[in-house]
Design an enzyme around this catalytic site. Structure first.
Site, short mmCIF file in Angstrom:
data_model
loop_
_atom_site.label_atom_id
_atom_site.label_comp_id
_atom_site.label_asym_id
_atom_site.label_seq_id
_atom_site.Cartn_x
_atom_site.Cartn_y
_atom_site.Cartn_z
N TYR A 1 0.83 -1.20 0.00
CA TYR A 1 0.00 0.00 0.00
C TYR A 1 0.87 1.25 0.00
O TYR A 1 0.37 2.34 -0.23
CB TYR A 1 -0.91 0.04 1.23
CG TYR A 1 -1.92 -1.07 1.34
CD1 TYR A 1 -2.11 -2.00 0.32
CD2 TYR A 1 -2.71 -1.20 2.48
CE1 TYR A 1 -3.04 -3.02 0.44
CE2 TYR A 1 -3.64 -2.20 2.60
CZ TYR A 1 -3.79 -3.12 1.59
OH TYR A 1 -4.73 -4.14 1.72
N HIS B 1 0.37 -11.37 2.38
CA HIS B 1 -0.61 -10.64 1.57
C HIS B 1 -1.27 -11.49 0.49
O HIS B 1 -2.43 -11.28 0.14
CB HIS B 1 0.08 -9.43 0.92
CG HIS B 1 -0.86 -8.33 0.57
ND1 HIS B 1 -0.48 -7.01 0.53
CD2 HIS B 1 -2.18 -8.33 0.24
CE1 HIS B 1 -1.51 -6.25 0.20
NE2 HIS B 1 -2.55 -7.03 0.00
#
Length: 283
Positions: A51, A113
């Site tokens: 991110y 992730h």
């Protein structure tokens, strides 16, 4: 301010029953959004290496704690290991870098992730997370976007079950099979895109009718549906008013009929992506 219930993980630790998603918030906007979310009452912050906002999330959390005289344990800060760092030693180094970027001595929840099956190294990454937890650098460990087979692979090899699997989940894609798998293994389900994102079903009859009946917004209805299913949703918004509204879902309850009607919106094409859109992850 809304009091948020907690959910107990399979490792004995607790996390808030709703969290704040931070993708794609970056820079000053990201910092201000996280500060606003904390002021609204959020105590679970979800970030990730991919991110590119770990620094902002960490700084906002540290500043908020200092400004309010609050102990570090009041917050649950969560981040994610990217697929390009699945080699064991790369994973260890990556987490050390996350800690440095966030300015923290401990990550409360660390997730893989994405299993990144093309490299097939998610087992090595999981072994690194297990060791990081043993060292005390990480409190709770889990995964994101893992299938039932991926879960079986790491549990069978390590003997350690993830505390969390964060997956896409919303009324158009209710993930019934994965939720059953999680329940059987004692894994908590976290929901990304909990409102349905571009396909948010705000105008669907079951959602609209429930919103009218309970005098709340359609978004609140969907987030309440998530909570009653036992999921931990991670809504995201940079708007303080919407942040507060999204958090205010513990003062009413949906009926069994309303729950069933909203779940009935699921459809085969409900999934938005083949992989995880919240990332620059390699597919």
């Amino acid at each position: 301010m809304t009091t948020i219930p907690t959910r107990t993980l399979n490792d004995g630790h607790e996390i808030p029953a709703i969290g704040f998603g931070t993708y794609p918030l970056k820079g000053d906007e990201g910092y201000q959004a996280v500060r606003s979310a904390l002021d609204s009452g959020y105590r679970l912050l979800d970030s990730a290496v991919n991110y590119e906002n770990e620094a902002e999330v960490g700084r906002a959390a540290r500043d908020w704690l200092e400004d309010n005289g609050v102990e570090r344990d009041a917050l649950t800060i969560q981040t994610k290991l990217p697929g390009r760092h699945h080699d064991y030693h790369l994973a260890i180094a990556s987490v050390e870098e996350s800690l440095e970027r966030m300015g923290l001595q401990r990550i409360d929840v660390l997730l893989i992730h994405w299993p990144n099956p093309l490299t097939d190294k998610y087992r090595d990454a999981w072994r690194a997370l297990v060791d990081l937890r043993a060292s005390g650098v990480v409190r709770s460990i889990g995964v994101s976007n893992f299938t039932a087979q991926h879960l079986a692979d790491i549990v069978d090899e390590s003997g350690v079950t993830p505390a969390i699997n964060q997956i896409e989940l919303h009324p158009y894609f209710i993930q019934e099979q994965m939720r059953a798998e999680h329940q059987a293994r004692g894994i908590l389900t976290q929901s990304w895109s909990p409102l349905g994102k571009r396909q948010a079903p705000f105008e669907e009859q079951p959602v609209a009718q429930a919103a009218e009946a309970h005098e709340v917004s359609p978004a609140q209805v969907i987030l309440r549906w998530q909570v009653q299913l036992g999921n931990v949703p991670l809504p995201k918004s940079a708007t303080p008013e919407r942040q507060a509204s999204n958090l205010d879902v513990f003062g009413f309850a949906l009926t069994e009929a309303e729950m069933a009607a909203i779940s009935g919106l699921t459809r085969e094409d409900g999934r938005l992506f083949d992989g995880d859109p919240n990332t620059h992850e390699e597919m």
